[in-house]
Design an enzyme around this catalytic site. Structure first.
Site, PDB file in Angstrom:
ATOM      1  N   VAL A 341      46.228  48.963  23.533  1.00  0.00           N
ATOM      2  CA  VAL A 341      45.637  49.527  22.329  1.00  0.00           C
ATOM      3  C   VAL A 341      46.546  49.259  21.136  1.00  0.00           C
ATOM      4  O   VAL A 341      47.776  49.175  21.286  1.00  0.00           O
ATOM      5  CB  VAL A 341      45.383  51.052  22.502  1.00  0.00           C
ATOM      6  CG1 VAL A 341      46.706  51.807  22.630  1.00  0.00           C
ATOM      7  CG2 VAL A 341      44.577  51.623  21.337  1.00  0.00           C
ATOM      8  N   CYS A 342      45.946  49.086  19.957  1.00  0.00           N
ATOM      9  CA  CYS A 342      46.707  49.010  18.710  1.00  0.00           C
ATOM     10  C   CYS A 342      45.843  49.655  17.636  1.00  0.00           C
ATOM     11  O   CYS A 342      44.940  50.439  17.954  1.00  0.00           O
ATOM     12  CB  CYS A 342      47.080  47.563  18.357  1.00  0.00           C
ATOM     13  SG  CYS A 342      45.661  46.509  18.005  1.00  0.00           S
ATOM     14  N   GLY A 343      46.072  49.350  16.377  1.00  0.00           N
ATOM     15  CA  GLY A 343      45.317  49.994  15.311  1.00  0.00           C
ATOM     16  C   GLY A 343      43.977  49.358  15.023  1.00  0.00           C
ATOM     17  O   GLY A 343      43.051  50.027  14.545  1.00  0.00           O
ATOM     18  N   GLY A 345      42.685  46.386  17.184  1.00  0.00           N
ATOM     19  CA  GLY A 345      42.183  45.555  18.268  1.00  0.00           C
ATOM     20  C   GLY A 345      42.764  44.154  18.272  1.00  0.00           C
ATOM     21  O   GLY A 345      42.575  43.399  19.232  1.00  0.00           O
ATOM     22  N   SER A 348      46.171  44.261  20.423  1.00  0.00           N
ATOM     23  CA  SER A 348      45.822  44.632  21.798  1.00  0.00           C
ATOM     24  C   SER A 348      45.125  43.469  22.499  1.00  0.00           C
ATOM     25  O   SER A 348      45.353  43.217  23.688  1.00  0.00           O
ATOM     26  CB  SER A 348      44.938  45.883  21.811  1.00  0.00           C
ATOM     27  OG  SER A 348      43.748  45.696  21.083  1.00  0.00           O
TER      28      SER A 348
END
Length: 385
Positions: A341-343, A345, A348
């Site tokens: 996960v990241c802020g 996509g 990630s």
């Protein structure tokens, strides 16, 4: 003259050897100063760490009951002496039925250290009830931890960790054939007999809390595995001695529809990750269902930079910055899915591509979503359209 002195010396040694062994109240000069009687204490029988260590055992030592007089939720639940029962001094009169029927049983009371009066208060109350073999460990829990005594947690504490999705590793040390019949939610199975073969399942961060359990107070597998983990350098190793039997009694056996089951080295759950539109992604809805019902069945990896994570990350996730992922791929588990996960996509998705290229058997996927991370560990997530 010298011969006579020698004979007297030998006689003295012989008399000392014949005397019964008495465990000293103190182990060193510092302890001696700390354990001096005080006003209000139960000064009739004060004991030290060494005496406690000789009486702390799993399975519990016959004829001995260890009693933690501290409040449950804030102190006993997150850390107590193995095998100790909890009778908070404030509830002593309500919980006297927990005391043994045999009034000659050795009762060992302790609480929160030299400034804590709870154990002494409870000792006096037990004496009024007719118990004849009462001792108090005045240095209590702080001394036990400081000197390397094993620390245990309660079922209530484990339930709290599960509900809060806290970072921890819960490990069932029973043989696989037994664990397959039912485990505590979020637990992984590393049989004590095969500990060395499955060291790779343990978290890479050696400060991660490890909680070992097995088949109850008569089972030594969790203690054995805990000792092995400590030798590997893990610094926060805990045990849950009542283990699965108590958990099942309190919460019931996992229902087949909701249970986690070991199948071919992977973890299956009724709430399953569903592939998303982008290759390698999973839908937000399926992720949130799994994360809510059984967070321990997946590993959630936040690949943002440390300075981003400092302002907030999803409670229960771990941080492996994207620029460190390649060299840390070996720390990822292969027995359960890994979701990145990241802020937005972007990173990630990059993490997924990297692991698919280099990660071997890692079951990788990612969240293609816009995510807002809050300082308290909560989040909001919207799937990309």
């Amino acid at each position: 003259m010298r011969a006579r002195q020698l004979s007297i010396f030998v006689a003295v040694l012989a008399s000392l050897a014949a005397a019964p062994m008495v465990y000293p109240v103190t182990a060193c000069a510092a302890d001696a100063a700390a354990i001096q009687p005080r006003d209000g204490w139960y000064n009739k029988a004060l004991v030290d760490f060494d005496f406690m260590r000789q009486n702390v055992s799993i399975p519990p030592k016959k004829g001995v009951m260890i009693i933690d007089s501290r409040p449950a939720a804030r102190q006993y639940d997150p850390g107590h002496i193995p095998g100790a029962i909890n009778i908070p001094d404030s509830q002593f009169d309500k919980l006297v039925d927990k005391l043994p029927a045999d009034k000659a049983t050795l009762l060992l009371f302790y609480c929160g250290g030299l400034e804590c009066m709870l154990s002494h208060n409870s000792a006096f109350k037990a004496e009024k009830l007719g118990y004849t073999n009462i001792k108090v460990y005045p240095a209590g829990s702080p001394d036990w931890k400081a000197k390397g005594g094993q620390v245990s947690v309660s079922a209530a504490y484990i339930k709290k960790l599960i509900d809060e999705k806290a970072p921890y590793a819960l490990i069932d040390a029973r043989p696989k054939r037994v664990a397959d019949k039912g485990m505590i939610p979020t637990a992984i199975n590393i049989s004590d007999t095969e500990f060395d073969k499955h060291v790779g399942k343990l978290p890479a961060d050696k400060a991660t809390p490890l909680i070992y359990y097995c088949g109850g107070l008569e089972c030594v597998l969790s203690d054995n595995s805990a000792a092995k983990a400590q030798k590997l350098g893990y610094t926060n190793v805990l045990t849950y001695p009542p283990g699965y039997p108590e958990w099942e009694k309190l919460h019931g056996a996992p229902a087949p529809a909701a249970a986690t089951a070991a199948t071919g080295g992977t973890v299956a759950t009724t709430a399953a990750l569903v592939p998303g539109k982008e290759k390698g992604s999973v839908t937000v809805d399926s992720f949130e269902q799994v994360w809510k019902s059984n967070p321990g069945s997946i590993m959630l990896v936040d690949v943002r930079d440390p300075k981003e994570v400092a302002s907030g990350m999803i409670k229960g996730s771990v941080n492996i910055p994207m620029n460190e992922l390649e060299k840390r791929i070996s720390s990822l588990p292969t027995d359960k899915p890994v979701v990145f996960v990241c802020g937005t996509g972007a990173r990630s998705g990059e993490a997924y591509d990297t692991v698919k290229l280099l990660g071997g058997k890692v079951q990788a996927s990612f969240l293609d979503a816009d995510v807002k991370f809050n300082a308290d560990g909560t989040y909001s997530m919207t799937a990309k359209k």
